[in-house]
Design a protein around this motif. Structure first.
Motif, PDB file in Angstrom:
ATOM      1  N   ALA A  80      62.722  13.003  56.638  1.00 19.55           N
ATOM      2  CA  ALA A  80      63.210  13.284  57.992  1.00 19.55           C
ATOM      3  C   ALA A  80      63.064  14.765  58.322  1.00 19.55           C
ATOM      4  CB  ALA A  80      64.675  12.851  58.118  1.00 19.55           C
ATOM      5  N   VAL A  81      63.371  15.615  57.349  1.00 22.83           N
ATOM      6  CA  VAL A  81      63.241  17.062  57.548  1.00 22.83           C
ATOM      7  C   VAL A  81      61.780  17.440  57.777  1.00 22.83           C
ATOM      8  CG1 VAL A  81      63.428  19.301  56.393  1.00 22.83           C
ATOM      9  CG2 VAL A  81      65.325  17.668  56.272  1.00 22.83           C
ATOM     10  N   ALA A  82      60.891  16.873  56.988  1.00 20.28           N
ATOM     11  CA  ALA A  82      59.461  17.174  57.125  1.00 20.28           C
ATOM     12  C   ALA A  82      58.933  16.739  58.489  1.00 20.28           C
ATOM     13  CB  ALA A  82      58.679  16.489  56.007  1.00 20.28           C
ATOM     14  N   ALA A  83      59.338  15.554  58.941  1.00 20.43           N
ATOM     15  CA  ALA A  83      58.879  15.060  60.239  1.00 20.43           C
ATOM     16  C   ALA A  83      59.364  15.964  61.370  1.00 20.43           C
ATOM     17  CB  ALA A  83      59.376  13.635  60.455  1.00 20.43           C
ATOM     18  N   ALA A  96      60.584  25.604  63.861  1.00 24.23           N
ATOM     19  CA  ALA A  96      60.330  24.403  63.070  1.00 24.23           C
ATOM     20  C   ALA A  96      61.298  24.306  61.895  1.00 24.23           C
ATOM     21  CB  ALA A  96      58.886  24.397  62.565  1.00 24.23           C
ATOM     22  N   VAL A  97      61.621  25.451  61.288  1.00 25.46           N
ATOM     23  CA  VAL A  97      62.614  25.453  60.213  1.00 25.46           C
ATOM     24  C   VAL A  97      63.971  25.026  60.760  1.00 25.46           C
ATOM     25  CG1 VAL A  97      63.780  26.846  58.473  1.00 25.46           C
ATOM     26  CG2 VAL A  97      61.363  27.248  58.944  1.00 25.46           C
ATOM     27  N   PHE A  98      64.316  25.536  61.930  1.00 24.09           N
ATOM     28  CA  PHE A  98      65.583  25.145  62.561  1.00 24.09           C
ATOM     29  C   PHE A  98      65.597  23.639  62.834  1.00 24.09           C
ATOM     30  CE2 PHE A  98      68.277  24.212  66.185  1.00 24.09           C
ATOM     31  CZ  PHE A  98      69.455  24.840  65.838  1.00 24.09           C
ATOM     32  N   ALA A  99      64.481  23.113  63.311  1.00 24.43           N
ATOM     33  CA  ALA A  99      64.406  21.672  63.583  1.00 24.43           C
ATOM     34  C   ALA A  99      64.624  20.864  62.305  1.00 24.43           C
ATOM     35  CB  ALA A  99      63.051  21.322  64.197  1.00 24.43           C
ATOM     36  N   GLY A 100      64.086  21.354  61.198  1.00 24.68           N
ATOM     37  CA  GLY A 100      64.312  20.689  59.923  1.00 24.68           C
ATOM     38  C   GLY A 100      65.772  20.733  59.514  1.00 24.68           C
ATOM     39  N   CYS A 101      66.413  21.884  59.741  1.00 24.32           N
ATOM     40  CA  CYS A 101      67.852  22.020  59.442  1.00 24.32           C
ATOM     41  C   CYS A 101      68.668  21.056  60.294  1.00 24.32           C
ATOM     42  CB  CYS A 101      68.315  23.451  59.709  1.00 24.32           C
ATOM     43  SG  CYS A 101      67.609  24.682  58.593  1.00 24.32           S
ATOM     44  N   LEU A 105      71.228  17.938  59.074  1.00 27.90           N
ATOM     45  CA  LEU A 105      72.613  17.725  59.474  1.00 27.90           C
ATOM     46  C   LEU A 105      72.804  16.378  60.164  1.00 27.90           C
ATOM     47  CD1 LEU A 105      73.774  21.250  60.692  1.00 27.90           C
ATOM     48  CD2 LEU A 105      74.230  20.117  58.513  1.00 27.90           C
ATOM     49  N   VAL A 106      71.796  15.932  60.876  1.00 30.66           N
ATOM     50  CA  VAL A 106      71.865  14.599  61.495  1.00 30.66           C
ATOM     51  C   VAL A 106      71.931  13.526  60.416  1.00 30.66           C
ATOM     52  CG1 VAL A 106      70.577  12.889  62.825  1.00 30.66           C
ATOM     53  CG2 VAL A 106      70.753  15.235  63.665  1.00 30.66           C
ATOM     54  N   MET A 107      71.093  13.656  59.400  1.00 29.70           N
ATOM     55  CA  MET A 107      71.106  12.690  58.300  1.00 29.70           C
ATOM     56  C   MET A 107      72.465  12.689  57.605  1.00 29.70           C
ATOM     57  SD  MET A 107      68.181  11.085  58.028  1.00 29.70           S
ATOM     58  CE  MET A 107      68.111  10.515  56.327  1.00 29.70           C
ATOM     59  N   CYS A 108      73.043  13.855  57.450  1.00 34.20           N
ATOM     60  CA  CYS A 108      74.304  13.975  56.714  1.00 34.20           C
ATOM     61  C   CYS A 108      75.516  13.580  57.541  1.00 34.20           C
ATOM     62  CB  CYS A 108      74.467  15.399  56.178  1.00 34.20           C
ATOM     63  SG  CYS A 108      73.326  15.775  54.827  1.00 34.20           S
ATOM     64  N   LEU A 109      75.317  13.201  58.792  1.00 36.42           N
ATOM     65  CA  LEU A 109      76.406  12.610  59.557  1.00 36.42           C
ATOM     66  C   LEU A 109      76.780  11.236  59.013  1.00 36.42           C
ATOM     67  CD1 LEU A 109      75.805  13.348  63.354  1.00 36.42           C
ATOM     68  CD2 LEU A 109      77.800  13.957  62.003  1.00 36.42           C
ATOM     69  N   ASP A 110      75.829  10.592  58.360  1.00 40.52           N
ATOM     70  CA  ASP A 110      76.074   9.282  57.758  1.00 40.52           C
ATOM     71  C   ASP A 110      77.066   9.447  56.605  1.00 40.52           C
ATOM     72  OD1 ASP A 110      75.985   6.981  56.140  1.00 40.52           O
ATOM     73  OD2 ASP A 110      73.913   6.566  56.678  1.00 40.52           O
ATOM     74  N   PRO A 111      78.232   8.812  56.665  1.00 41.12           N
ATOM     75  CA  PRO A 111      79.221   8.951  55.593  1.00 41.12           C
ATOM     76  C   PRO A 111      78.685   8.549  54.224  1.00 41.12           C
ATOM     77  CG  PRO A 111      80.205   7.907  57.517  1.00 41.12           C
ATOM     78  CD  PRO A 111      78.727   7.962  57.756  1.00 41.12           C
ATOM     79  N   GLY A 112      77.807   7.551  54.196  1.00 41.18           N
ATOM     80  CA  GLY A 112      77.223   7.126  52.926  1.00 41.18           C
ATOM     81  C   GLY A 112      76.329   8.184  52.317  1.00 41.18           C
ATOM     82  N   VAL A 113      75.528   8.824  53.157  1.00 41.21           N
ATOM     83  CA  VAL A 113      74.671   9.914  52.683  1.00 41.21           C
ATOM     84  C   VAL A 113      75.529  11.043  52.139  1.00 41.21           C
ATOM     85  CG1 VAL A 113      73.001  11.673  53.389  1.00 41.21           C
ATOM     86  CG2 VAL A 113      72.776   9.345  54.245  1.00 41.21           C
ATOM     87  N   GLN A 114      76.576  11.378  52.870  1.00 36.20           N
ATOM     88  CA  GLN A 114      77.481  12.434  52.416  1.00 36.20           C
ATOM     89  C   GLN A 114      78.101  12.105  51.062  1.00 36.20           C
ATOM     90  OE1 GLN A 114      80.303  14.539  54.387  1.00 36.20           O
ATOM     91  NE2 GLN A 114      78.899  15.356  55.889  1.00 36.20           N
ATOM     92  N   ARG A 115      78.607  10.893  50.960  1.00 31.84           N
ATOM     93  CA  ARG A 115      79.309  10.527  49.725  1.00 31.84           C
ATOM     94  C   ARG A 115      78.381  10.559  48.527  1.00 31.84           C
ATOM     95  NH1 ARG A 115      83.960   6.075  49.683  1.00 31.84           N
ATOM     96  NH2 ARG A 115      85.177   7.106  48.059  1.00 31.84           N
ATOM     97  N   LEU A 191      75.510  23.649  64.555  1.00 31.05           N
ATOM     98  CA  LEU A 191      74.150  23.918  65.033  1.00 31.05           C
ATOM     99  C   LEU A 191      74.127  25.118  65.978  1.00 31.05           C
ATOM    100  CD1 LEU A 191      72.809  20.299  65.600  1.00 31.05           C
ATOM    101  CD2 LEU A 191      71.951  21.973  63.942  1.00 31.05           C
ATOM    102  N   ASP A 192      75.177  25.284  66.779  1.00 36.68           N
ATOM    103  CA  ASP A 192      75.249  26.460  67.661  1.00 36.68           C
ATOM    104  C   ASP A 192      75.269  27.749  66.834  1.00 36.68           C
ATOM    105  OD1 ASP A 192      75.241  24.940  69.933  1.00 36.68           O
ATOM    106  OD2 ASP A 192      77.420  25.003  70.233  1.00 36.68           O
ATOM    107  N   GLU A 193      76.077  27.751  65.766  1.00 36.95           N
ATOM    108  CA  GLU A 193      76.141  28.932  64.903  1.00 36.95           C
ATOM    109  C   GLU A 193      74.830  29.150  64.163  1.00 36.95           C
ATOM    110  OE1 GLU A 193      78.485  31.224  64.879  1.00 36.95           O
ATOM    111  OE2 GLU A 193      79.413  30.042  66.475  1.00 36.95           O
ATOM    112  N   LEU A 194      74.230  28.052  63.736  1.00 34.50           N
ATOM    113  CA  LEU A 194      72.953  28.168  63.036  1.00 34.50           C
ATOM    114  C   LEU A 194      71.877  28.722  63.967  1.00 34.50           C
ATOM    115  CD1 LEU A 194      71.528  27.542  60.323  1.00 34.50           C
ATOM    116  CD2 LEU A 194      70.879  25.327  61.302  1.00 34.50           C
ATOM    117  N   ARG A 195      71.904  28.310  65.236  1.00 36.60           N
ATOM    118  CA  ARG A 195      70.937  28.816  66.198  1.00 36.60           C
ATOM    119  C   ARG A 195      71.087  30.321  66.380  1.00 36.60           C
ATOM    120  NH1 ARG A 195      66.142  27.427  67.597  1.00 36.60           N
ATOM    121  NH2 ARG A 195      65.928  29.533  66.778  1.00 36.60           N
TER     122      ARG A 195
END
Length: 210
Positions: A80-83, A96-101, A105-115, A191-195
């Motif tokens: 997902a990051v590469a895409a 592009a690096v920011f888009a990957g970041c 974070l979008v992927m890590c919104l999934d509670p299962g991914v986080q856990r 994401l605002d802080e990262l930007r």
């Protein structure tokens, strides 16, 4: 006769692959919902519809099974990051690096991914094993930072320290988002802080001109 044997072997490989996939899918569901400690191999076998012997044929213990699930999660995140990176890279290497970041974070919104990736993996596998598996994501960050420097988007600097700081910060942000009362709002704020952080590094426009 040789052809028949070849067909039989291919079928055995296919069956073995299917069993592995069923075990990984069942284990992923349970690890994501129940956590590593609370998930039993009996529960995994029951959900996958396979015998305990079949599980041990593919994975020597629960740790090995979890390692395989964790590696698959990290690979999915990396894809997902590469895409996201490639969708922007031709226009602006730093954006592009920011888009990957952002994709991370979008992927890590999934509670299962986080856990699986952020909460249970270090304790279940140990720091060294986790670092080995997550090396692909760290490498993506390294390559992204390096290319942004080469494109003149950020000032020359040692690449690895910045790459590791950014990746570590993202991991911590992802955990904080998962614990927040409103994860989506927390993600937007992160994401605002990262930007702002990314903008602070910029020394030139997308074309490399001041």
């Amino acid at each position: 006769m040789g052809t028949t044997t070849g067909r039989t072997r291919r079928t055995q490989r296919e069956r073995s692959g299917a069993t592995t996939a069923e075990l990984l899918a069942a284990a992923r569901d349970l690890f994501a919902s129940e956590g590593y400690a609370a998930t039993s191999l009996d529960a995994v076998c029951e959900r996958a519809g396979v015998s305990k012997g079949a599980l041990y044929h593919h994975f020597r213990n629960k740790e090995a099974l979890f390692h395989a699930v964790y590696a698959a999660e990290e690979a999915t995140i990396a894809e997902a990051v590469a895409a996201a990176y490639l969708a922007v890279a031709d226009k602006d290497r730093w954006d592009a690096v920011f888009a990957g970041c952002e994709a991370y974070l979008v992927m890590c919104l999934d509670p299962g991914v986080q856990r699986i990736t952020l909460l249970d993996a270090p304790g279940a596998l140990g720091v060294e094993a986790v670092d080995e598996v997550s090396a692909l994501c760290v490498k993506q960050m390294y390559v992204g930072v390096k290319r942004a420097i080469e494109a003149g988007r950020i000032a020359p600097r040692p690449v690895e320290p910045l790459a590791r700081l950014l990746f570590g910060g993202l991991s911590e942000a992802a955990k904080a988002i998962g614990r927040a009362p409103d994860p989506l709002r927390a993600q937007h704020e992160a994401l605002d802080e990262l930007r702002r952080l990314f903008d602070a590094f910029v020394v030139s426009g997308p074309t490399g001109e001041e």
